[in-house]
Design an enzyme around this catalytic site. Structure first.
Site, PDB file in Angstrom:
ATOM      1  NE  ARG A 230      -2.355   1.756   3.192  1.00 21.69           N
ATOM      2  CZ  ARG A 230      -2.334   1.621   4.520  1.00 21.69           C
ATOM      3  NH1 ARG A 230      -2.952   0.612   5.095  1.00 21.69           N
ATOM      4  NH2 ARG A 230      -1.693   2.482   5.267  1.00 21.69           N
ATOM      5  CG  HIS A 234      -7.115   2.257   5.832  1.00 21.81           C
ATOM      6  ND1 HIS A 234      -7.401   1.039   5.264  1.00 21.81           N
ATOM      7  CD2 HIS A 234      -8.249   2.670   6.463  1.00 21.81           C
ATOM      8  CE1 HIS A 234      -8.662   0.722   5.545  1.00 21.81           C
ATOM      9  NE2 HIS A 234      -9.186   1.686   6.262  1.00 21.81           N
ATOM     10  CE1 TYR A 243       0.112   1.529   8.473  1.00 22.69           C
ATOM     11  CE2 TYR A 243      -0.781   3.162   9.963  1.00 22.69           C
ATOM     12  CZ  TYR A 243      -0.853   2.480   8.784  1.00 22.69           C
ATOM     13  OH  TYR A 243      -1.854   2.738   7.899  1.00 22.69           O
TER      14      TYR A 243
HETATM   15  C1  LIG Z   1     -15.991  -6.672  10.305  1.00 21.53           C
HETATM   16  C2  LIG Z   1     -15.108  -5.472  10.384  1.00 21.53           C
HETATM   17  N1  LIG Z   1     -14.141  -5.404  11.310  1.00 21.53           N
HETATM   18  C3  LIG Z   1     -13.326  -4.334  11.366  1.00 21.53           C
HETATM   19  C4  LIG Z   1     -13.499  -3.274  10.510  1.00 21.53           C
HETATM   20  C5  LIG Z   1     -12.561  -2.064  10.583  1.00 21.53           C
HETATM   21  N2  LIG Z   1     -11.691  -2.026   9.401  1.00 21.53           N
HETATM   22  C6  LIG Z   1     -11.927  -1.182   8.391  1.00 21.53           C
HETATM   23  S1  LIG Z   1     -10.806  -1.330   7.170  1.00 21.53           S
HETATM   24  C7  LIG Z   1      -9.973  -2.566   7.988  1.00 21.53           C
HETATM   25  C8  LIG Z   1      -8.744  -3.186   7.388  1.00 21.53           C
HETATM   26  C9  LIG Z   1      -9.021  -4.174   6.309  1.00 21.53           C
HETATM   27  O1  LIG Z   1      -7.845  -4.495   5.637  1.00 21.53           O
HETATM   28  P1  LIG Z   1      -7.815  -5.339   4.323  1.00 21.53           P
HETATM   29  O2  LIG Z   1      -8.837  -6.416   4.394  1.00 21.53           O
HETATM   30  O3  LIG Z   1      -6.411  -5.760   4.083  1.00 21.53           O
HETATM   31  O4  LIG Z   1      -8.303  -4.331   3.186  1.00 21.53           O
HETATM   32  P2  LIG Z   1      -7.584  -2.971   2.683  1.00 21.53           P
HETATM   33  O5  LIG Z   1      -8.149  -1.872   3.543  1.00 21.53           O
HETATM   34  O6  LIG Z   1      -6.122  -3.122   2.843  1.00 21.53           O
HETATM   35  O7  LIG Z   1      -8.005  -2.816   1.254  1.00 21.53           O
HETATM   36  C10 LIG Z   1     -10.576  -2.817   9.206  1.00 21.53           C
HETATM   37  C11 LIG Z   1     -10.098  -3.819  10.165  1.00 21.53           C
HETATM   38  C12 LIG Z   1     -14.540  -3.379   9.546  1.00 21.53           C
HETATM   39  N3  LIG Z   1     -14.746  -2.423   8.619  1.00 21.53           N
HETATM   40  N4  LIG Z   1     -15.323  -4.478   9.493  1.00 21.53           N
END
Ligand SMILES: Cc1ncc(C[n+]2csc(CCOP(=O)(O)OP(=O)(O)O)c2C)c(N)n1
Ligand SMILES: [Mg+2]
Length: 328
Positions: A230, A234, A243
């Site tokens: 990335r 985010h 981080y």
């Molecule tokens: C069920 C759930 N738990 C926690 C969150 C909080 N959250 C939002 S984005 C994220 C990270 C997800 O990372 P990834 O699956 O690698 O996708 P990326 O953002 O890197 O595209 C989290 C934990 C959420 N949206 N839904």
């Protein structure tokens, strides 16, 4: 040279530019206070444009928030997606209009939905397939497991597209899994798993094309892991300096995927300055018109908040609603 014809390569490039310009402009609109929080998709364009290029118009796309602008590749107006980020109901499109499901914010919960839709297509003898996008973090969620397992057991025509950008907000991949690769997980489900360079649009396209062909011909689901790092926060509310490996980010940004494809197409004699300038100008015009259209819409009716929640609103909600309507 790719198997794709020149016109297809240029269309693929045009779509990448559209996604890139959407992302860059959306970030500016956020800073100007014109849209809410925005999940930055910068340098994810090769995955999004490449994978969807392997789909037909009748096939379904299930995006996560990271793929919010993916409807653009189907001709969805930018205003619709901008309204989604503005929290306006006109941003809630009817999935049947585009064969693009609602943007999924809970991590991985759309994987079973996509598996179910794909299984339904199979039961009906419909040749359509579904493609579901999710991140590396989603592979630790129960819903991912349920969807992947279900799709494999039912041999549903599903493509599971994992955008492995190495981070789930501030959680690194190393804290997410002990598996050597995420593609290895496919073995446990009894489906093929492939790994591709997530910044190489043609590699993503080729993996998706094979997976779509397999799904359509009754061969069941495929797991694709598109690997990159990335190179942006985010989302607009995140400060990754606390981080992330900033040198690595610098390096990634130097080899970003749109410029990389541009270089490839130039060397192949397919792309020239005029096409590049036109693709960018068209995308910028579409975004200008999109934000103007979004902002010209009247504010939503507050009654919508409760419309599908109660057959008969309880008295305190009815009173709140009456007050809202008076002030609205
Ligand atoms: C069920 C759930 N738990 C926690 C969150 C909080 N959250 C939002 S984005 C994220 C990270 C997800 O990372 P990834 O699956 O690698 O996708 P990326 O953002 O890197 O595209 C989290 C934990 C959420 N949206 N839904
Ligand atoms: Mg991630």
């Amino acid at each position: 040279m790719s198997e794709l014809a020149e016109a297809e390569l240029l269309e693929l490039y045009r779509r990448m530019v559209l996604l890139r310009v959407f992302d860059e402009r959306a970030l500016v609109y956020h800073r100007q206070g014109r849209i809410g929080t925005y999940a930055i998709a910068w340098n994810h364009e090769a995955i999004q444009a490449g994978a969807t290029f392997a789909l037909g118009e009748d096939d379904w796309i299930f995006p996560s928030y990271r793929e919010s602008p993916i409807g653009l590749v189907r001709g969805m107006p930018p205003a619709t997606i901008l309204q989604w980020w503005r929290g306006h109901p006109s941003g809630w499109w009817n999935p049947l209009d585009w064969n693009v499901a609602s943007i999924c914010v809970p991590i991985g919960t759309h994987v079973p939905h996509a598996a179910g839709l794909a299984w339904g297509k199979k039961l009906k003898g419909d040749p359509g397939v579904a493609m579901v996008f999710f991140g590396d973090g989603a592979t630790s969620e129960g819903a991912f497991h349920e969807g992947a397992n279900f799709a494999a057991v039912m041999q549903a025509p599903l493509v599971l597209l994992c955008n492995n950008n190495s981070w789930a907000i501030s959680t690194p991949l190393s804290a997410q899994t002990r598996a050597e690769t995420l593609a290895d997980k496919a073995v446990g489900y009894g489906m093929p798993g492939v790994r591709v360079d997530g910044l190489d649009v043609l590699a993503v396209y080729e993996a998706a094309r094979e997976a779509v062909e397999r799904a359509r011909s009754g061969g069941g689901p495929t797991f694709i892991e598109a690997v990159h790092y990335r190179a942006a926060p985010h989302a607009t509310a995140d400060d990754p300096r606390a981080y992330i490996d900033l040198e690595r980010v610098e390096e990634e940004r130097k080899h970003e995927c749109v410029g990389r494809f541009e270089e490839y197409l130039r060397e192949a004699g397919v792309l020239d300055d005029a096409f590049i300038a036109q693709a960018r100008a068209d995308a910028e015009d579409a975004m200008r018109a999109g934000i103007a259209e979004a902002e010209a819409e009247p504010p939503p009716d507050p009654a919508l908040l409760y419309e599908h929640a109660y057959a008969e609103p309880p008295p305190e909600i009815a009173a709140l609603l009456a007050k809202e309507l008076r002030h609205g």
